[in-house]
Design an enzyme around this catalytic site. Structure first.
Site, short mmCIF file in Angstrom:
data_model
loop_
_atom_site.label_atom_id
_atom_site.label_comp_id
_atom_site.label_asym_id
_atom_site.label_seq_id
_atom_site.Cartn_x
_atom_site.Cartn_y
_atom_site.Cartn_z
CE LYS A 159 -19.92 -12.42 28.60
NZ LYS A 159 -20.28 -11.74 29.85
N1 PMP Z 1 -16.85 -9.07 34.31
C1 PMP Z 1 -17.82 -9.98 34.12
C2 PMP Z 1 -17.90 -11.14 35.04
C3 PMP Z 1 -18.75 -9.82 33.09
O1 PMP Z 1 -19.72 -10.72 32.90
C4 PMP Z 1 -18.66 -8.70 32.23
C5 PMP Z 1 -19.66 -8.52 31.13
N2 PMP Z 1 -19.27 -9.14 29.97
C6 PMP Z 1 -17.61 -7.79 32.45
C7 PMP Z 1 -16.72 -8.01 33.51
C8 PMP Z 1 -17.41 -6.62 31.53
O2 PMP Z 1 -16.96 -7.09 30.29
P1 PMP Z 1 -17.28 -6.31 28.94
O3 PMP Z 1 -16.85 -4.92 29.16
O4 PMP Z 1 -16.46 -7.00 27.93
O5 PMP Z 1 -18.73 -6.42 28.71
#
Ligand code: PMP
Length: 327
Positions: free
Chosen positions: A164
């Site tokens: 991230k």
């Molecule tokens: N893909 C991306 C690019 C994201 O930014 C997120 C949000 N964090 C997700 C998928 C979903 O991840 P999570 O379920 O861990 O929030």
């Protein structure tokens, strides 16, 4: 320009080891911060929910683990342990006084020299908390949203999809803006082969002929924690699962249009049904109460709010409980 009241939005923030008012000088960084110039920054997005036992943070340890992995991928050393960050997050949630909301841990290469090597730049670590309702609106959660395949391609060859990392979110933001300017709610990225990747900030699932299908982790996607929660709930507890099978495999664009159902999932988006993609109606375009998407949404939210399910004990960290322990 209207002055933004940062204390009203963020209350107290945790920054490099201490809590401070959101508008205190400690909450600012210098213009030489490496991350502003070159994007070397990682963050997390975590929700906490209002439960009978006070605010509960959803899958805290998993988010903190991914935070450190994100940093490792971009060669950023966080000068704290995962336990330190867990404690910092709990402390900030307890200090903010909100019953539910969103948590943003962030670590970035800070002030110092501006060559392309950041190892001597101060690493800034902070935790912000704010109140945040349904990311795609209450109506979207109930009646479904409209998505557009994006002209912005996700590429595992040139991006750090498993991190991230802030730099990735230029593409995410362009895709979201493009989709919204065209009248849609969000964007679906395809990869360089034309296969379905993920939304701007959420993973994607389709339902077809009793199969619940999502792209594999080898695709250029973030390993979403909500994606993992959905798979766990579906494969371990969900009473209807005798009838369905979860499959992680590549999805091509045409399969989106011909799906029986589609939903997206993420910490912010939670579980949001999709009723239309590129002007094509998904299923019959009406999200009924007993659709699989709505049933999964219900079990997911009940689990996160400590109202049932097999996983609440494992996945919830109670912020108030931590305060009692500290005294
Ligand atoms: N893909 C991306 C690019 C994201 O930014 C997120 C949000 N964090 C997700 C998928 C979903 O991840 P999570 O379920 O861990 O929030």
């Amino acid at each position: 320009m209207e002055k933004i009241n940062l204390v009203e939005i963020y209350g107290k923030i945790w920054i490099n080891g201490e809590l401070a008012d959101a508008d205190s000088p400690k909450a600012y960084t210098h213009l030489s911060a490496f991350a502003i110039h070159y994007g070397k920054s990682v963050f997390e997005g975590i929700r906490f929910y209002d439960t009978r036992k006070g605010p509960a943070i959803f899958r805290l340890k998993d988010h903190t683990k991914r935070f450190f992995e994100s940093a490792k991928i971009i060669n950023l050393k966080i000068p704290y342990s995962q336990d330190d960050i867990n404690r910092a997050i709990i402390e900030t949630v307890a200090a903010c006084g909100l019953k539910s909301g969103y948590i943003r841990p962030i670590a970035f290469a800070g002030p110092g020299a501006l060559g392309l090597i950041s190892k001597n730049n101060l690493v800034v670590v902070a935790v912000l908390v704010w109140s945040w309702g349904a990311y795609l609106g209450k109506e979207g959660m109930e009646k479904g949203i409209r998505l557009k395949t994006s002209s912005y391609i996700k590429s595992s060859a040139s991006m750090f999809c498993k991190s991230k990392c802030a730099a990735n979110y230029v593409l995410a933001s362009l895709a979201k803006e493009e989709a919204c300017q065209c009248g849609y709610d969000d964007a679906i990225h395809l990869d360089e082969k034309g296969l379905v990747s993920e939304c701007s900030a959420a993973n994607i699932f389709i339902v077809k002929n009793s199969q619940i299908i999502t792209p594999p982790l080898s695709a250029p996607i973030l390993a979403g924690i909500t994606r993992d929660s959905v798979i766990n709930i579906l494969t371990n507890t969900y009473p209807f699962m005798d009838l369905y099978k979860v499959i992680e495999r590549d999805i091509c664009r045409e399969e989106l249009y011909a799906a029986d159902e589609c939903f997206i999932c993420g910490t912010a988006a939670e579980i949001t049904p999709v009723k239309e993609i590129d002007g094509m109606i998904i299923g019959d375009g009406i999200i009924v109460e007993n659709s699989l998407s709505r049933k999964i949404q219900k079990v997911y939210l009940e689990t996160a709010k400590g109202l049932g399910g097999n996983f609440s004990a494992e996945w919830l960290t109670y912020a108030n409980f931590y305060q009692w322990n500290k005294k």
